[in-house]
Design a protein around this motif. Structure first.
Motif, PDB file in Angstrom:
ATOM      1  N   PHE A  40      -5.472   9.509   6.076  1.00 32.45           N
ATOM      2  CA  PHE A  40      -5.692   8.986   4.728  1.00 32.45           C
ATOM      3  C   PHE A  40      -7.036   8.270   4.627  1.00 32.45           C
ATOM      4  O   PHE A  40      -7.572   7.774   5.614  1.00 32.45           O
ATOM      5  CB  PHE A  40      -4.589   7.990   4.374  1.00 32.45           C
TER       6      PHE A  40
ATOM      7  N   ARG B 176      11.583  -0.029   9.550  1.00 32.98           N
ATOM      8  CA  ARG B 176      10.365  -0.138  10.345  1.00 32.98           C
ATOM      9  C   ARG B 176       9.138  -0.525   9.531  1.00 32.98           C
ATOM     10  O   ARG B 176       8.131  -0.936  10.092  1.00 32.98           O
ATOM     11  CB  ARG B 176      10.102   1.182  11.083  1.00 32.98           C
TER      12      ARG B 176
ATOM     13  N   GLN C  35       8.323   8.811  17.577  1.00 34.94           N
ATOM     14  CA  GLN C  35       9.607   8.116  17.695  1.00 34.94           C
ATOM     15  C   GLN C  35      10.554   8.568  16.593  1.00 34.94           C
ATOM     16  O   GLN C  35      11.732   8.819  16.842  1.00 34.94           O
ATOM     17  CB  GLN C  35       9.395   6.599  17.620  1.00 34.94           C
ATOM     18  N   VAL C  36      10.011   8.669  15.374  1.00 31.88           N
ATOM     19  CA  VAL C  36      10.838   9.107  14.251  1.00 31.88           C
ATOM     20  C   VAL C  36      11.373  10.511  14.516  1.00 31.88           C
ATOM     21  O   VAL C  36      12.536  10.813  14.251  1.00 31.88           O
ATOM     22  CB  VAL C  36      10.022   9.063  12.940  1.00 31.88           C
TER      23      VAL C  36
ATOM     24  N   GLU D  83       1.941   1.433  18.867  1.00 30.89           N
ATOM     25  CA  GLU D  83       3.117   1.688  18.029  1.00 30.89           C
ATOM     26  C   GLU D  83       2.766   2.552  16.819  1.00 30.89           C
ATOM     27  O   GLU D  83       3.549   3.397  16.399  1.00 30.89           O
ATOM     28  CB  GLU D  83       3.730   0.363  17.560  1.00 30.89           C
TER      29      GLU D  83
ATOM     30  N   ASP E  20       0.846  -1.186   0.000  1.00 29.08           N
ATOM     31  CA  ASP E  20       0.000   0.000   0.000  1.00 29.08           C
ATOM     32  C   ASP E  20       0.887   1.245   0.000  1.00 29.08           C
ATOM     33  O   ASP E  20       1.627   1.484   0.950  1.00 29.08           O
ATOM     34  CB  ASP E  20      -0.872  -0.057   1.261  1.00 29.08           C
TER      35      ASP E  20
ATOM     36  N   ARG F  94      -3.245   9.335  15.731  1.00 30.61           N
ATOM     37  CA  ARG F  94      -1.906   9.543  15.182  1.00 30.61           C
ATOM     38  C   ARG F  94      -1.732  11.013  14.775  1.00 30.61           C
ATOM     39  O   ARG F  94      -0.648  11.582  14.924  1.00 30.61           O
ATOM     40  CB  ARG F  94      -1.722   8.616  13.980  1.00 30.61           C
TER      41      ARG F  94
ATOM     42  N   ALA G  69      -4.058   4.150   6.259  1.00 26.48           N
ATOM     43  CA  ALA G  69      -2.599   3.978   6.187  1.00 26.48           C
ATOM     44  C   ALA G  69      -2.010   3.601   7.536  1.00 26.48           C
ATOM     45  O   ALA G  69      -0.988   4.139   7.952  1.00 26.48           O
ATOM     46  CB  ALA G  69      -1.932   5.238   5.626  1.00 26.48           C
ATOM     47  N   LEU G  70      -2.666   2.665   8.232  1.00 26.26           N
ATOM     48  CA  LEU G  70      -2.088   2.159   9.479  1.00 26.26           C
ATOM     49  C   LEU G  70      -1.081   1.076   9.130  1.00 26.26           C
ATOM     50  O   LEU G  70      -1.288   0.316   8.188  1.00 26.26           O
ATOM     51  CB  LEU G  70      -3.182   1.565  10.371  1.00 26.26           C
ATOM     52  N   PHE G  71       0.017   1.029   9.892  1.00 26.46           N
ATOM     53  CA  PHE G  71       1.031   0.013   9.638  1.00 26.46           C
ATOM     54  C   PHE G  71       0.520  -1.327  10.167  1.00 26.46           C
ATOM     55  O   PHE G  71       0.310  -1.467  11.371  1.00 26.46           O
ATOM     56  CB  PHE G  71       2.357   0.409  10.286  1.00 26.46           C
ATOM     57  N   PRO G  72       0.299  -2.312   9.280  1.00 25.31           N
ATOM     58  CA  PRO G  72      -0.408  -3.521   9.704  1.00 25.31           C
ATOM     59  C   PRO G  72       0.369  -4.374  10.705  1.00 25.31           C
ATOM     60  O   PRO G  72      -0.227  -5.137  11.448  1.00 25.31           O
ATOM     61  CB  PRO G  72      -0.627  -4.288   8.397  1.00 25.31           C
ATOM     62  N   HIS G  73       1.696  -4.233  10.723  1.00 21.36           N
ATOM     63  CA  HIS G  73       2.494  -5.087  11.606  1.00 21.36           C
ATOM     64  C   HIS G  73       2.736  -4.456  12.967  1.00 21.36           C
ATOM     65  O   HIS G  73       3.327  -5.081  13.834  1.00 21.36           O
ATOM     66  CB  HIS G  73       3.826  -5.406  10.936  1.00 21.36           C
ATOM     67  N   LEU G  74       2.283  -3.213  13.143  1.00 21.36           N
ATOM     68  CA  LEU G  74       2.487  -2.539  14.423  1.00 21.36           C
ATOM     69  C   LEU G  74       1.183  -2.500  15.215  1.00 21.36           C
ATOM     70  O   LEU G  74       0.099  -2.472  14.630  1.00 21.36           O
ATOM     71  CB  LEU G  74       2.981  -1.104  14.197  1.00 21.36           C
TER      72      LEU G  74
ATOM     73  N   HIS H  88       4.792 -11.332  10.540  1.00 19.23           N
ATOM     74  CA  HIS H  88       3.436 -10.775  10.392  1.00 19.23           C
ATOM     75  C   HIS H  88       2.887 -11.113   9.012  1.00 19.23           C
ATOM     76  O   HIS H  88       3.474 -10.779   8.007  1.00 19.23           O
ATOM     77  CB  HIS H  88       3.463  -9.259  10.561  1.00 19.23           C
TER      78      HIS H  88
ATOM     79  N   GLU I 208       5.417  11.711   8.402  1.00 21.46           N
ATOM     80  CA  GLU I 208       5.970  11.676   9.768  1.00 21.46           C
ATOM     81  C   GLU I 208       7.474  11.938   9.771  1.00 21.46           C
ATOM     82  O   GLU I 208       8.117  11.794  10.802  1.00 21.46           O
ATOM     83  CB  GLU I 208       5.689  10.319  10.420  1.00 21.46           C
TER      84      GLU I 208
ATOM     85  N   SER J 108       0.143   4.240   0.382  1.00 22.33           N
ATOM     86  CA  SER J 108      -0.209   5.250   1.388  1.00 22.33           C
ATOM     87  C   SER J 108       0.579   5.032   2.686  1.00 22.33           C
ATOM     88  O   SER J 108       0.775   5.966   3.450  1.00 22.33           O
ATOM     89  CB  SER J 108      -1.711   5.261   1.652  1.00 22.33           C
ATOM     90  N   LEU J 109       1.045   3.787   2.937  1.00 20.19           N
ATOM     91  CA  LEU J 109       1.884   3.551   4.119  1.00 20.19           C
ATOM     92  C   LEU J 109       3.174   4.360   4.012  1.00 20.19           C
ATOM     93  O   LEU J 109       3.640   4.948   4.985  1.00 20.19           O
ATOM     94  CB  LEU J 109       2.239   2.067   4.247  1.00 20.19           C
TER      95      LEU J 109
ATOM     96  N   SER K 282      -7.517   5.424   3.283  1.00 18.85           N
ATOM     97  CA  SER K 282      -7.327   4.014   3.654  1.00 18.85           C
ATOM     98  C   SER K 282      -6.765   3.879   5.065  1.00 18.85           C
ATOM     99  O   SER K 282      -6.346   2.810   5.462  1.00 18.85           O
ATOM    100  CB  SER K 282      -6.379   3.360   2.664  1.00 18.85           C
TER     101      SER K 282
ATOM    102  N   PHE L 207       4.446   6.162  16.178  1.00 16.81           N
ATOM    103  CA  PHE L 207       5.457   6.047  15.113  1.00 16.81           C
ATOM    104  C   PHE L 207       6.120   7.385  14.797  1.00 16.81           C
ATOM    105  O   PHE L 207       7.340   7.520  14.827  1.00 16.81           O
ATOM    106  CB  PHE L 207       4.813   5.458  13.854  1.00 16.81           C
ATOM    107  N   GLY L 208       5.284   8.385  14.529  1.00 23.98           N
ATOM    108  CA  GLY L 208       5.818   9.687  14.130  1.00 23.98           C
ATOM    109  C   GLY L 208       6.647  10.338  15.228  1.00 23.98           C
ATOM    110  O   GLY L 208       7.684  10.944  14.962  1.00 23.98           O
TER     111      GLY L 208
ATOM    112  N   GLN M  35      14.953   4.504   8.042  1.00 22.00           N
ATOM    113  CA  GLN M  35      13.898   4.230   9.028  1.00 22.00           C
ATOM    114  C   GLN M  35      12.690   3.586   8.354  1.00 22.00           C
ATOM    115  O   GLN M  35      12.083   2.665   8.898  1.00 22.00           O
ATOM    116  CB  GLN M  35      13.462   5.525   9.709  1.00 22.00           C
TER     117      GLN M  35
END
Lengths: 290, 351
Positions: free
Chosen positions: B81, A201, B101-102, B94, A181, B146, B85-90, A288, A191, A183-184, B83, B98-99, A197
């Protein structure tokens, strides 16, 4: 009703089961069985000798050398080809002109048969007329006997294997990258995540299922692909480039010690089973899946 | 809090003009909706403000600072967004952090902001779940959280509610607006849904084929549409436009009454019923007037047989007149008094 459904199910499974049994399961069982017998001599079946074959394996210096070779071969070629394929995939996934040509170029080694690849590399590695030595000499360096030197033979094979495998794995990484995706990545960019990174990540964790799949294939290939040895070194010099499967082939078809070959095959199967168990039982839980 | 200035922004795709010389200002603490049909350039405009597309022309200023040449991360704004746009593995936590931490925000500060945002959007019990274990509405809240923790001066939203079902969308609309007011967020919100724009926004920017058609408060766009496009886009069912050759007459379906006795100055017509749409609180009746079709909104359940003759009327003051060649409104709104009851909206920064 239920009984006929069961019957239909089994009938549909039968062709595949029959083929698998004939060419996989029965040979595995007979190999295990044969490893506890002597080799048949002049048509007379061999005697049951218990674990003698396995005891002999432990005392066989060549076996340990070949196993050690194979261990190094896997340890170097698998991570190297995975890393290279990932770098190539990320590179050809970016917006650059002529990327279709570059993708094709990277994939070409994969479509060539291993025997053809070995012949090409034989021309590269040959002393006197070989491409690599000619280049080295033109630059003022001394040429090497790449396949004849015991210290260089196995590393030379590794280089060729990485070249051959990386393009194939690149296709899997490329497919995974293209299904991601976008958009990720946009969210990460907003961010203020840098390239490294973002890779560490987001890309790398999301590619883990692909990496696991590639890892399994690469490890199996490291033990399974020995076609190039027939052309390049035949395991020499002094078994410096010999690998387990080629050693099994030599025992079975050059030395006609089929029982010993069966014993070695049992050990190879055990190693592969162990690897599969580690990957599916352990690594799989850490990945995952979408 | 921040103010966004957009100066003659343009974007071309080959010979197609996606965004054509668009200028507007989003004031601090304001909720601005960028509204328009699909392909009108509203998303491209938003993406250029976010830095995800480079404009071919124009300038962007955030709090007076030029941000046109900055990377998305340097602009220090935040985006929700379509969609999510969430990180599926976090996990949810987290994802929210995310932002921060970055951007190397201090650990205690991170926890403080997390706690604050999680309470606001009511995600407490889901912090350690993965996005795949959440419902669409919950994912939406994570995406909001977020944005909240970033404490950015400007929050961009790209059709954030369009993946939710109708009921949840209505609920989130209310919550989003309440949240925006409570935190005083500056929001630029892209949508194709006029209900969302009308119900949430302080100002609506209506776009059509890359250009701004009209900018104004929701009631301005509804009552005083500058062009026939605005008249037909805003309102459901849309405004009726009756062609008179050189001019068009516009009349809202709810301003037409079914009755013969009416107070002058008013307009009378005799029409035939074509069809009826019963919507619960009211019925939308399609009628034929000569060779025009008009929509009439009548209260309650009114099953009128098709082919039946009706007499309709409307007040002259509710009519709008448009020039048919330029599609612009020509006559001034005849009587502005009917606007007064809509002006109850409290002024900004009333506190």
């Amino acid at each position: 009703m239920n009984r006929t459904r069961q019957l239909h199910a089994w009938l549909l499974l039968l062709p595949a089961l029959a083929m698998l049994a004939a060419f996989t399961h029965i040979p595995v069982i007979s190999t295990l069985f044969n490893s506890f017998y002597e080799s048949p001599i002049a048509g007379k079946p061999g005697q049951f000798i218990g674990a003698d074959n396995f005891r002999f394996v432990l005392d066989d210096d060549i076996f340990w050398k070949v196993l050690w070779n194979n261990f190094w071969y896997a340890l170097i070629t698998v991570p190297a080809s995975i890393a290279l394929s990932l770098i190539m995939a990320i590179w050809v996934n970016s917006r650059l002109s002529g990327r279709a040509i570059i993708r094709l170029a990277y994939f070409t080694p994969t479509v060539l048969p291993m025997i053809a690849v070995a012949n090409i590399w034989l021309f590269f590695y040959t002393p006197e007329i070989g491409l690599i030595n000619n280049l080295l000499e033109a630059l003022g360096f001394e040429g090497q006997n790449w396949l004849g030197d015991p210290d260089l033979a196995l590393p030379s094979l590794m280089v060729m294997t990485i070249w051959k495998e990386a393009g194939f794995f690149m296709i899997f990484y490329l497919a995974a990258l293209q299904s991601m995706d976008t958009s990720l990545y946009e969210a990460a960019a907003i961010e203020n995540a840098g390239r490294w990174q973002t890779f560490k990540r987001i890309t790398w964790p999301l590619l883990m299922p692909t990496t696991l799949f590639i890892l399994i294939n690469a490890l199996i290939n490291a033990f399974k692909l020995v076609d190039h040895l027939f052309i390049l070194t035949k395991g020499g010099p002094n078994n410096a480039s010999n690998l387990l499967l080629y050693y099994i082939y030599e025992n079975a078809f050059s030395f006609f010690d089929t029982a010993y070959a069966a014993t070695l095959t049992s050990i190879l199967l055990f190693i592969l089973a162990l690897l599969a168990w580690f990957q599916f039982g352990f690594l799989d839980k850490k990945v995952h899946y979408r | 809090m921040g103010q966004l200035d957009v100066n003659s922004l343009s974007k071309f795709w080959d010979d197609f003009t996606a965004v054509d010389n668009v200028s507007f200002t989003v004031k601090s603490g304001e909720f601005v909706a960028l509204l328009g049909p699909s392909g009108c350039g509203k998303s491209t405009t938003l993406r250029m403000i976010a830095g995800l597309e480079m404009p071919d022309n124009g300038e962007l200023f955030l709090n007076g600072l030029p941000i046109t040449q900055m990377s998305p991360g340097q602009r220090g704004l935040t985006m929700v967004f379509q969609s999510y746009a969430l990180f599926p593995h976090l996990t949810v936590q987290e994802n929210i952090l995310f932002g921060l931490q970055v951007r190397k925000v201090h650990r205690e500060e991170r926890q403080r902001r997390l706690k604050f945002a999680v309470e606001l959007v009511d995600l407490g019990e889901h912090l350690h779940k993965k996005p795949s274990q959440l419902s669409g509405g919950q994912c939406q809240r994570v995406a909001l959280a977020r944005s909240i923790v970033s404490e950015a001066p400007l929050c961009l939203m790209d059709e954030p509610l369009s993946n939710l079902d109708a009921k949840l969308r209505g609920q989130m609309r209310t919550e989003l607006r309440a949240l925006q007011k409570k935190l005083g967020m500056t929001v630029l919100y892209v949508t194709h849904d006029q209900t969302e724009a009308m119900s949430m926004a302080d100002t609506i920017i209506l776009m059509n084929s890359g250009r701004i058609e009209q900018t104004g408060r929701p009631e301005q766009l509804y009552n005083q549409p500058e062009t026939t496009f605005v008249a037909e886009f805003i309102g459901s069912p849309p405004m009726n436009l009756i062609d008179h050759g050189k001019t068009l007459t516009g009349i809202r379906p709810e301003h037409i009454h079914i009755s013969s006795d009416s107070i002058p100055p008013s307009v009378h017509h005799t029409v035939t019923v074509v069809s009826c749409d019963y919507l619960g609180a009211d019925t939308v009746v399609q009628v034929r007037l000569d060779n025009h079709f008009l929509l009439v909104r009548v209260p309650g359940h009114q099953p009128l047989a098709s082919g039946r003759t009706l007499s309709i009327s409307w007040k002259k003051q509710n009519e709008l007149t448009f020039c048919s060649s330029r599609s612009q409104r020509i006559a001034p709104v005849q009587n502005l008094t009917f606007n007064n009851n809509h002006k109850a909206k409290e002024p900004e920064n009333a506190a």
